[in-house]
Scaffold this active site. Structure first.
Site, mmCIF file in Angstrom:
data_model
loop_
_atom_site.group_PDB
_atom_site.id
_atom_site.type_symbol
_atom_site.label_atom_id
_atom_site.label_comp_id
_atom_site.label_asym_id
_atom_site.label_seq_id
_atom_site.Cartn_x
_atom_site.Cartn_y
_atom_site.Cartn_z
ATOM 1 N N ARG A 187 2.286 58.751 76.313
ATOM 2 C CA ARG A 187 2.355 58.586 77.774
ATOM 3 C C ARG A 187 3.048 57.268 78.147
ATOM 4 O O ARG A 187 3.720 57.180 79.172
ATOM 5 C CB ARG A 187 0.944 58.633 78.374
ATOM 6 C CG ARG A 187 0.183 59.909 78.081
ATOM 7 C CD ARG A 187 0.900 61.137 78.560
ATOM 8 N NE ARG A 187 0.911 61.243 80.005
ATOM 9 C CZ ARG A 187 1.628 62.121 80.699
ATOM 10 N NH1 ARG A 187 2.440 62.956 80.059
ATOM 11 N NH2 ARG A 187 1.561 62.167 82.008
ATOM 12 N N HIS B 269 3.146 55.923 82.256
ATOM 13 C CA HIS B 269 1.941 55.102 82.369
ATOM 14 C C HIS B 269 2.163 53.735 81.742
ATOM 15 O O HIS B 269 2.929 53.597 80.777
ATOM 16 C CB HIS B 269 0.746 55.759 81.667
ATOM 17 C CG HIS B 269 0.150 56.900 82.434
ATOM 18 N ND1 HIS B 269 -0.471 56.745 83.653
ATOM 19 C CD2 HIS B 269 0.069 58.223 82.139
ATOM 20 C CE1 HIS B 269 -0.898 57.926 84.076
ATOM 21 N NE2 HIS B 269 -0.578 58.833 83.182
ATOM 22 N N HIS C 19 -3.991 62.404 81.518
ATOM 23 C CA HIS C 19 -3.836 62.987 80.183
ATOM 24 C C HIS C 19 -4.782 62.318 79.189
ATOM 25 O O HIS C 19 -5.452 62.995 78.406
ATOM 26 C CB HIS C 19 -2.391 62.839 79.695
ATOM 27 C CG HIS C 19 -1.456 63.872 80.230
ATOM 28 N ND1 HIS C 19 -1.195 64.017 81.572
ATOM 29 C CD2 HIS C 19 -0.719 64.836 79.592
ATOM 30 C CE1 HIS C 19 -0.328 65.008 81.754
ATOM 31 N NE2 HIS C 19 -0.033 65.526 80.570
#
Length: 355
Positions: free
Chosen positions: A168, A174, A115
């Site tokens: 994220r 992540h 992303h």
């Protein structure tokens, strides 16, 4: 790495505890950074405004995501939501509690963030494209305006990238170092394509050759390591084991799903740009008209939203990959050839009736 991961977990806990009021915004920013938005939103908008920028955007997105896949296979990056469950660094099995969300349970390796990488590369293309128009201004007032525009656009760029990165990390998909790596890797890929003009004149044969190279290299890399008893799909069982809700597991997030999706998009772009429909409509007399471009943008965006209602069956993995390739190829083909040709034909028919 354990020290890096454990400090990352502390940051995730801090975000989830102290910034819960911003949960909706952070989830939204995670969707903003979704690489699939490049094909369904950014590309149809920019291609009709500037075909050079639109073409570059697809190439950057596809090659960037391909590098992201290869890096993920090399780096073997864990994701927070399963790492805290399996690491042995916490005493007496007192692993930290990380909250999961419907978009947490991605199945591929975590480093670098796809992303963050996709968002940074496509926004880099858009910002540099917008600034290229102001660079040509010569008088002093225009130079000042260019500097203000430069500062404003790059500020927007970094605000979006930081927001995507935080989102994220917040959803525990992540670690912080993974999103930082993704941002800078995306910028490098986008900058490389600033110096690759050959993609603008690529033939359909070149698109097919590029597709074959990307697919065969990835497949060969996967099979070679498999022969060495290294399973590059090691992350999928971990995701299925530690995801809080099995319904949150999506085959669309597996490594090969992203590869197939990107190869389909690149093939669809090549097919569209080298088609007679594109030459007739986007290279014809109507192509310079603002009304033509606005109609193409509106029709493309509306049509691509309909593609979201097309649900690909997931019960058979190979069938899913084939249909995913076809669906991904249809999207740029629609934007580049089908919609402009229909708008061009409609405008020509209207002009004949008026005459």
């Amino acid at each position: 790495m354990d020290l890096l991961h454990s400090n990352g977990v502390l940051i995730i806990q801090h975000l989830q505890r102290d910034y819960r009021a911003y949960q909706d915004f952070l989830n939204f920013m995670s969707h903003v950074g979704d690489p699939r938005n490049i094909f369904s939103i950014y590309f149809p908008l920019w291609f009709q405004l500037n075909q050079v920028v639109g073409t570059k955007m697809i190439w950057v997105a596809v090659i960037g995501d391909w590098f992201n896949l290869i890096f993920k296979w090399i780096l073997f990056g864990h994701r927070p939501y399963w790492w805290v469950q399996e690491t042995m660094i916490y005493p007496n099995q007192s692993s930290p509690c990380l909250e999961q969300f419907p978009i947490t349970c991605e199945t591929g390796p975590g480093s670098p963030s796809g992303h963050a990488m996709g968002s940074s590369c496509v926004w880099y293309v858009m910002v540099t494209a917008a600034l290229s128009y102001t660079v040509r201004w010569k008088d002093k007032s225009a130079v000042t305006l260019h500097r203000l525009t430069w500062s404003f656009l790059w500020s927007i760029f970094w605000i979006i990238q930081i927001s995507v990165c935080i989102s994220r990390v917040f959803i525990a998909t992540h670690f912080p170092h993974q999103v930082v790596l993704g941002v800078f890797a995306g910028i490098l890929v986008a900058e490389a394509f600033e110096h690759t003009p050959a993609i603008q004149t690529a033939s359909l044969r070149m698109y097919i050759k590029t597709n074959l190279f990307l697919f065969l290299f990835a497949l060969g890399f996967y099979l070679s390591l498999k022969l060495l008893d290294i399973d590059l799909l090691w992350s999928v069982p971990k995701a299925k084991k530690w995801c809080a809700n099995p319904d949150w597991i999506n085959i669309d997030t597996t490594p090969f799903a992203g590869l197939v999706r990107n190869l389909g998009a690149l093939f669809g772009l090549g097919l569209g740009i080298n088609s007679e429909m594109f030459i007739t409509s986007c290279k014809g007399k109507n192509s310079c008209k603002i009304s033509f471009r606005i109609l193409c943008i509106a029709a493309s965006l509306a049509t691509l939203q309909l593609y979201n209602f097309v649900k690909i069956p997931t019960h058979t993995e190979y069938l899913f990959y084939i249909l995913s390739f076809c669906k991904s190829a249809a999207m740029p083909l629609t934007v580049v050839a089908l919609v402009p040709y229909c708008v061009h034909s409609l405008m020509m028919t209207t002009e004949k009736k008026l005459n």
